[in-house]
Design a protein around this motif. Structure first.
Motif, PDB file in Angstrom:
ATOM      1  N   GLN A  40       0.761  -1.125   0.189  1.00  0.00           N
ATOM      2  CA  GLN A  40      -0.088   0.029  -0.148  1.00  0.00           C
ATOM      3  C   GLN A  40       0.972   1.249  -0.108  1.00  0.00           C
ATOM      4  O   GLN A  40       0.638   2.303  -0.485  1.00  0.00           O
ATOM      5  CB  GLN A  40      -1.003  -0.016   1.320  1.00  0.00           C
ATOM      6  N   MET A  41       1.903   1.183   0.968  1.00  0.00           N
ATOM      7  CA  MET A  41       2.739   2.145   0.844  1.00  0.00           C
ATOM      8  C   MET A  41       3.340   2.402  -0.676  1.00  0.00           C
ATOM      9  O   MET A  41       3.679   3.653  -1.095  1.00  0.00           O
ATOM     10  CB  MET A  41       3.852   2.248   1.757  1.00  0.00           C
ATOM     11  N   ARG A  42       3.542   1.568  -1.273  1.00  0.00           N
ATOM     12  CA  ARG A  42       4.252   1.647  -2.557  1.00  0.00           C
ATOM     13  C   ARG A  42       3.658   2.129  -3.513  1.00  0.00           C
ATOM     14  O   ARG A  42       3.847   2.977  -4.539  1.00  0.00           O
ATOM     15  CB  ARG A  42       4.900   0.418  -3.097  1.00  0.00           C
ATOM     16  N   ARG A  43       2.240   1.901  -3.517  1.00  0.00           N
ATOM     17  CA  ARG A  43       1.330   2.540  -4.341  1.00  0.00           C
ATOM     18  C   ARG A  43       0.999   4.005  -3.961  1.00  0.00           C
ATOM     19  O   ARG A  43       0.425   4.695  -5.026  1.00  0.00           O
ATOM     20  CB  ARG A  43       0.034   1.992  -4.208  1.00  0.00           C
ATOM     21  N   ASP A  44       1.238   4.462  -2.775  1.00  0.00           N
ATOM     22  CA  ASP A  44       1.070   5.850  -2.562  1.00  0.00           C
ATOM     23  C   ASP A  44       2.155   6.839  -2.794  1.00  0.00           C
ATOM     24  O   ASP A  44       3.368   6.499  -2.454  1.00  0.00           O
ATOM     25  CB  ASP A  44       0.737   6.104  -1.076  1.00  0.00           C
ATOM     26  N   PRO A  45       2.209   7.930  -3.496  1.00  0.00           N
ATOM     27  CA  PRO A  45       3.291   8.636  -3.475  1.00  0.00           C
ATOM     28  C   PRO A  45       4.265   8.779  -2.354  1.00  0.00           C
ATOM     29  O   PRO A  45       5.419   8.931  -2.597  1.00  0.00           O
ATOM     30  CB  PRO A  45       2.654   9.948  -4.350  1.00  0.00           C
ATOM     31  N   GLU A  46       3.562   9.722  -1.277  1.00  0.00           N
ATOM     32  CA  GLU A  46       4.112   9.914  -0.073  1.00  0.00           C
ATOM     33  C   GLU A  46       4.739   8.671   0.516  1.00  0.00           C
ATOM     34  O   GLU A  46       5.914   8.645   0.891  1.00  0.00           O
ATOM     35  CB  GLU A  46       3.390  10.612   0.855  1.00  0.00           C
ATOM     36  N   GLY A  47       4.161   7.488   0.406  1.00  0.00           N
ATOM     37  CA  GLY A  47       4.631   6.240   1.150  1.00  0.00           C
ATOM     38  C   GLY A  47       5.729   5.678   0.307  1.00  0.00           C
ATOM     39  O   GLY A  47       6.707   5.346   0.855  1.00  0.00           O
ATOM     40  N   ALA A  48       5.727   5.749  -0.937  1.00  0.00           N
ATOM     41  CA  ALA A  48       6.959   5.437  -1.951  1.00  0.00           C
ATOM     42  C   ALA A  48       8.000   6.209  -1.585  1.00  0.00           C
ATOM     43  O   ALA A  48       9.200   5.574  -1.615  1.00  0.00           O
ATOM     44  CB  ALA A  48       6.511   5.575  -3.501  1.00  0.00           C
ATOM     45  N   GLN A  49       7.979   7.559  -1.338  1.00  0.00           N
ATOM     46  CA  GLN A  49       8.918   8.539  -1.017  1.00  0.00           C
ATOM     47  C   GLN A  49       9.742   7.827   0.459  1.00  0.00           C
ATOM     48  O   GLN A  49      10.896   8.025   0.477  1.00  0.00           O
ATOM     49  CB  GLN A  49       8.639  10.094  -1.030  1.00  0.00           C
ATOM     50  N   ILE A  50       8.761   7.691   1.168  1.00  0.00           N
ATOM     51  CA  ILE A  50       9.311   7.189   2.427  1.00  0.00           C
ATOM     52  C   ILE A  50      10.240   5.924   2.271  1.00  0.00           C
ATOM     53  O   ILE A  50      11.327   6.003   2.961  1.00  0.00           O
ATOM     54  CB  ILE A  50       8.260   7.189   3.520  1.00  0.00           C
ATOM     55  N   LEU A  51       9.673   4.966   1.530  1.00  0.00           N
ATOM     56  CA  LEU A  51      10.392   3.749   1.538  1.00  0.00           C
ATOM     57  C   LEU A  51      11.605   3.853   0.751  1.00  0.00           C
ATOM     58  O   LEU A  51      12.485   3.413   1.002  1.00  0.00           O
ATOM     59  CB  LEU A  51       9.539   2.755   0.792  1.00  0.00           C
ATOM     60  N   GLN A  52      11.744   5.015  -0.056  1.00  0.00           N
ATOM     61  CA  GLN A  52      12.987   5.059  -0.862  1.00  0.00           C
ATOM     62  C   GLN A  52      14.056   5.835  -0.153  1.00  0.00           C
ATOM     63  O   GLN A  52      15.151   5.351  -0.201  1.00  0.00           O
ATOM     64  CB  GLN A  52      12.653   5.962  -2.316  1.00  0.00           C
ATOM     65  N   GLU A  53      13.381   6.966   0.716  1.00  0.00           N
ATOM     66  CA  GLU A  53      14.418   7.722   1.320  1.00  0.00           C
ATOM     67  C   GLU A  53      14.812   7.016   2.835  1.00  0.00           C
ATOM     68  O   GLU A  53      16.040   7.350   3.029  1.00  0.00           O
ATOM     69  CB  GLU A  53      13.997   9.138   1.675  1.00  0.00           C
ATOM     70  N   ARG A  54      13.970   6.218   3.362  1.00  0.00           N
ATOM     71  CA  ARG A  54      14.164   5.718   4.486  1.00  0.00           C
ATOM     72  C   ARG A  54      14.681   6.581   5.605  1.00  0.00           C
ATOM     73  O   ARG A  54      15.931   6.263   6.148  1.00  0.00           O
ATOM     74  CB  ARG A  54      15.198   4.356   4.218  1.00  0.00           C
ATOM     75  N   PRO A  55      13.957   7.456   5.879  1.00  0.00           N
ATOM     76  CA  PRO A  55      14.443   8.329   7.064  1.00  0.00           C
ATOM     77  C   PRO A  55      14.776   8.007   8.283  1.00  0.00           C
ATOM     78  O   PRO A  55      13.967   6.861   8.722  1.00  0.00           O
ATOM     79  CB  PRO A  55      13.342   9.468   6.910  1.00  0.00           C
ATOM     80  N   ARG A  56      15.782   8.248   9.129  1.00  0.00           N
ATOM     81  CA  ARG A  56      15.911   7.724  10.397  1.00  0.00           C
ATOM     82  C   ARG A  56      15.753   8.783  11.634  1.00  0.00           C
ATOM     83  O   ARG A  56      15.604  10.021  11.417  1.00  0.00           O
ATOM     84  CB  ARG A  56      17.318   7.651  10.596  1.00  0.00           C
ATOM     85  N   ILE A  57      14.955   8.524  12.381  1.00  0.00           N
ATOM     86  CA  ILE A  57      14.511   9.250  13.700  1.00  0.00           C
ATOM     87  C   ILE A  57      15.911   9.465  14.494  1.00  0.00           C
ATOM     88  O   ILE A  57      16.214   8.362  14.977  1.00  0.00           O
ATOM     89  CB  ILE A  57      13.333   8.796  14.337  1.00  0.00           C
TER      90      ILE A  57
END
Length: 151
Positions: free
Chosen positions: A88-105
């Motif tokens: 579901q995240m891959r299909r959503d533009p914002e989710g895909a961006q998060i999966l690609q960038e893999r931000p760290r807290i």
């Protein structure tokens, strides 16, 4: 209890796919055909996962304060859910961006003041409450990005 379980599980011996490990080999050293995810990982077969899921679900329903049983249920049944969530995240533009960038807290990306200003019940405010209760801020300071570690 052990005798009761022996009688119930005896018919399931026919489903064993491989022999049990030798007595001198620790159980953690066997892999049942799967790789170890981490050093203390104890691999389980699908049948073992099903038994763990059923047992932990029953115990969690009987006593919801048994957080260990709720955790076991999540561990044994969560794989498919995580895959669906990822898709579901891959299909959503914002989710895909998060999966690609893999931000760290980390402390450099976490604004505690802003989190405190959020309204009660918001995700950020509840996350801050979680940090206050369950995470030691000394630990956060030790794992700060300045030391090359992220959490």
């Amino acid at each position: 209890m052990r005798t009761l379980l022996r009688g119930v599980l005896r018919p399931l011996r026919a489903f064993r796919s491989r022999p049990w490990p030798a007595a001198d080999v620790p159980l953690r050293a066997t892999s049942h055909g799967t790789g170890l995810l981490y050093p203390e990982h104890i691999p389980t077969t699908p049948l073992q996962k099903a038994l763990l899921a059923a047992g932990s679900a029953g115990m969690a329903l009987y006593d919801p304060y048994r957080h260990d049983m709720v955790a076991v249920l999540g561990e044994t049944t969560g794989c498919r859910t995580l895959k669906v969530l990822r898709d579901q995240m891959r299909r959503d533009p914002e989710g895909a961006q998060i999966l690609q960038e893999r931000p760290r807290i980390s402390l450099s990306t976490l604004d505690l003041g802003k989190l405190r200003s959020l309204p009660e019940g918001s995700l950020g405010r509840e996350y801050l409450r979680f940090l206050d209760v369950y995470v030691s801020f000394q630990l956060l300071c030790i794992w700060s990005p300045g030391r090359g570690e992220e959490w």
